[in-house]
Write a protein that holds these residues in place. Sequence first.
Motif, PDB file in Angstrom:
ATOM      1  N   GLU A 227     -73.435-116.246  37.435  1.00 42.75           N
ATOM      2  CA  GLU A 227     -72.010-116.090  37.175  1.00 42.75           C
ATOM      3  C   GLU A 227     -71.361-117.463  37.069  1.00 42.75           C
ATOM      4  N   ASP A 295     -74.810-107.820  31.822  1.00 42.94           N
ATOM      5  CA  ASP A 295     -73.436-107.792  31.345  1.00 42.94           C
ATOM      6  C   ASP A 295     -72.993-109.203  31.016  1.00 42.94           C
ATOM      7  N   THR A 298     -70.037-110.639  32.818  1.00 43.32           N
ATOM      8  CA  THR A 298     -70.220-111.068  34.217  1.00 43.32           C
ATOM      9  C   THR A 298     -71.081-112.316  34.301  1.00 43.32           C
ATOM     10  N   TYR A 299     -72.137-112.331  33.501  1.00 43.99           N
ATOM     11  CA  TYR A 299     -73.111-113.429  33.601  1.00 43.99           C
ATOM     12  C   TYR A 299     -73.084-114.302  32.346  1.00 43.99           C
TER      13      TYR A 299
END
Length: 335
Positions: A227, A295, A298-299
Motif C-alpha cells: 500500500e 485491488d 488499494t495496492y
Amino acid sequence: MTAALQPTELETQLSTLQGEAQGAIAAAATLEELEKLRVGYLGKKGEVSKILGGMGKLDPSDRPRIGSAANDVKTAIQDALEQKRTALQAAQLQAQLEAETLDVTMPGAYRPQGRMHPLNSTIDRILDILVGLGYTVAQGTEMETDYYNFEALNTPPDHPARDMQDTFYLPDGNLLRTHTSAIQIRYMENNEPPIRIIAPGRVYRRDTVDATHSAVFHQIELLAVDEGLTFTDLKGTVKEFLQEIFGDIPIRFRASYFPFTEPSAEVDVQWKGKWLEVMGCGMVDPNVLKAVGLDSETYTGFAAGLGVERFAMVLHQIDDIRRLYTSDLRFLRQF
C-alpha cells in the motif's frame, strides 16, 4: 583302535597329537587356516575324539587317568588356538592400519584451484545487495505458458510488444520464458502483500547473436507490492542498488515503454565518461495487479529488471558477450 590297545598307547597318541597340533597351529598364517585346525583337532569328528573313541575298551580303572590326560591335551590345544587367534587378529589389524594410514608428510595430488565464473559472481553480488535491501529470492521454471509469460503481464496475443520478445515455442504450445516476470505473477497469485522479491534466472529470446546480444542470457527482476508505494520509492531503490554496484556515479531515468508497467523508464549510469543503459523499471500496471486478484485501488507496486551479462561486461570491461559462454580458460582465469 583294537581291543588289545593299552593305556600307555593312548597316552602316547595323545602326547604326539598335542605336539603335532601345536606345531600346525604355530604355522597357521590366516584365521581361516586356524579355524580348519580347530575343527580338525577338537571337532566332533576330530583327532582327539578319534583317540578317545578307544576308551570304551580300556579297563575301568584306567579310564579316569586317560580321560584326564585327554582333557589336558584339549586344553593345551585350545590355549594354543586362542593365543594364535589373538596374534593373527592383531597382525590383521596392524596390516589394515598400515594400508589405510595417510602419510601427512607426502605431497598431495595437485588439483587446479577453481574460479567463480564472472556471471555467477555478478549474480551473487546483485542478490547480496538486494537481499540486504529486504528482498527475498524467488525461483521459477524456464518453460512457461503463454498466459504467465505474456497475457498476465498485460500482453495479449495481438499486442505489438510481443515482437520485442519473440521466443522459442514448444510443440505443446508452451514456450521458453522471455523474462523472469512470470515468476512474479506466480508469486503474487500465492502470496498476499506486502511483497518484495527478486527473480533471477536464465531466459530465452530468438535474437541474432553478436557482440552484445545472445539468444540465451540471464536476467534478474525485482518486484515490490504494498500500500502506498510510489515512483519515488522505485527511484530510491534503483539508485541505492546501482550505487552499491558501480559506486557514487550519476544516474538518470528516461521515459520508456513496457506493457506491464506504467509509467516506465530506462535507467542509465554515467560510466567512464559516457551514458550506459543498464536496466528498465516502472510502476506495476493496474491490469497486472488485476490479473493476480489484487485491488489496484488499494495496492501499488514497482518492478525493475536487468541483464546480468550487461552488468558483468561493464564491471569487467568485457568487449564481447560471447566470451562469457565459450568456456575459454584463457579468459576465465582472469577472474
